[in-house]
Design a protein around this motif. Sequence first.
Motif, PDB file in Angstrom:
ATOM      1  N   TYR A 102       0.857  -1.184   0.000  1.00 47.35           N
ATOM      2  CA  TYR A 102       0.000   0.000   0.000  1.00 47.35           C
ATOM      3  C   TYR A 102       0.892   1.233   0.000  1.00 47.35           C
ATOM      4  O   TYR A 102       1.590   1.503   0.967  1.00 47.35           O
ATOM      5  CB  TYR A 102      -0.862  -0.027   1.264  1.00 47.35           C
ATOM      6  N   ARG A 117      -1.130   6.776  -1.064  1.00 43.05           N
ATOM      7  CA  ARG A 117      -2.527   6.407  -0.826  1.00 43.05           C
ATOM      8  C   ARG A 117      -2.907   6.624   0.628  1.00 43.05           C
ATOM      9  O   ARG A 117      -4.013   7.077   0.940  1.00 43.05           O
ATOM     10  CB  ARG A 117      -2.771   4.951  -1.231  1.00 43.05           C
ATOM     11  N   GLU A 136      -8.789  -3.061   7.080  1.00 40.62           N
ATOM     12  CA  GLU A 136      -7.611  -3.897   6.857  1.00 40.62           C
ATOM     13  C   GLU A 136      -7.183  -4.547   8.176  1.00 40.62           C
ATOM     14  O   GLU A 136      -7.137  -3.894   9.216  1.00 40.62           O
ATOM     15  CB  GLU A 136      -6.447  -3.050   6.312  1.00 40.62           C
TER      16      GLU A 136
END
Length: 605
Positions: free
Chosen positions: A135, A139, A340
């Motif tokens: 990731y 972001r 997550e």
Amino acid sequence: MSIGTADEDRVSLNRADSKAVRARSLRLLGSLIRPVRGKFILTVILVVFSQATRVLGPLLIAFGIDHALPALQQGNPAQILITGGGYVLAAALTAWMTAGYVTTTAQLSQAMLLDLRRRVFQHTQRLSLEFHEKYTSGRIISRQTSDLEALRELLDSGVASLASGVIFMVFTAISIFTLDWPTGIVILLAAIPMFFLSRWYQKRSQVAFRASRVVSAKLIVNFVETMTGIRAVKAFRRERANNAKYTELSEDYRKVTVTSINLNGIFQPGLILIGNVAVAVVLLLGGFRVLSGGLEVGALLALILATKRFFSPVDQMAMFYTSFQSAQAALEKVSGLLEEVPTVRPPKHPIALSEPRGELVFDGVEFRYGDGPLVMPHLDLTIPAGQTVAVVGQTGAGKSTLAKLVARFYDVSKGSLRLDGVPLDRLSSEDLRRAIVMVTQEAFLFSGSVAENIALGKPSASREEIEAAAKAVGAHDFIMALPEGYDTDVNKRGGRVSAGQRQLLSFARAFLAAPAVLILDEATASLDIPSERIVQQGLKKLLGSVTGSSRTAIIIAHRLSTVEIADRVLVVHDGEIVEDGSPADLIAGGGRFATLHGAWQDSLV
């Protein structure tokens, strides 16, 4: 399966996914409201009553014209005084309660946003290294900046405006039906095209704003990566290519933004048109009924005023509905991040390890990254407490993977990895981080003073302990040469110190932490020869202090200059240990290590 059936299944899946995303977002919103539900209920009450008093205006005007004025003509001023006083009182109550809900809404939104910012930051830190390696930082920055900014715009004033507008329209419709039900039917008929226009806008704007959030994140990612890697950009003259890429992403963002603006350009004027047509119809039909004696003049005036006021919030609501759609898309992104799950989780019932010695045992360990192929097929290894072990091998052989497993950045896929007989996944985070410290080649320095950066190894350390750690690894002299010594701000990413000096500061951190197991992952790989020699001296002092305290050291080495001080060498190839012994024994054995050592010796000539 036919193509049509496949398309239907895909649409069904998208709908199911969309419902799941909405449910996830609502759960997050509910969890944010729960701690401040008292203030939330107060805000709702103030909104409802402020709009109720606001609606009284046209009713009082109708009463004044049709009843109070005729009574005044007959010499009775009481009704007109009551009507006027009631109108002033209603206006004052409306202003007071509006100010109240605007204030409480601002307090409510800031409390919710503070909670959300903390959650995003804390959760992002808790997530495993596996997540951060996939990731991108851009972001994550997008979640903390543009997405939360979209939510702030909505929560600060948008929700209150939408809620007050809807409640005002409901109360106004009730007052219109109370005055004259045929006019109420006209309002209901006008609501039909408003409903369909709103549904049309909702479906299309939802898609547009989701696309906008995606493109916005890509734009931020590109910017962050360019600025972070500015040295590589300059070195490879990537400015023109980067400009082209950024221009392309900016153009994509412009297109999706224009799309959403165009949708609003149809929605907002459409609502205004419907409202104006409704007012014209009420005026036309009401005028004929006044002429025929079926409606009082005061009632007609009140109906026209109420109808116009019924549609007055529509313009403002349309504007905030745009913010609502943008915030909804942002909430979906943020809730997705918070959903997550860390792959490396703290144990529910940890085993205490108050006095770690540093013995490491790999028992039938296998490891793979996610669902990928095995990168460590099978490993049985024991590292006694107090031993200094060098791990060498070609690039990609699995050296750093071994270090990440010991540091528990990842959990083993199969088998057991134990520290002093306790599986690593049964240790609390506090015990694990106190027992095992890893020094990487990056030697990251945070904004702040030199002393603050060294104290990361032991936040409670005194200045004397910090200076003693720096002296132990040979960093004290260059620190004192800095403008403000230990109080010198290292600037962004340690810009005031060299690569070798940064590495010495990271050694000082490790010395101060005094771990049972010290991992050095390519600690000198990015240094030039003079810097490497300085760092090697600090490394020897650091390892000397470690071995002198009977603690374990694991050196992941690409350059073999650090291997000479090791008690034992492990040669790794394709995730397996193919050679194990002292440096002298392995050189004499003529195997892989001897070849690597010979190549290293040749490189020094």
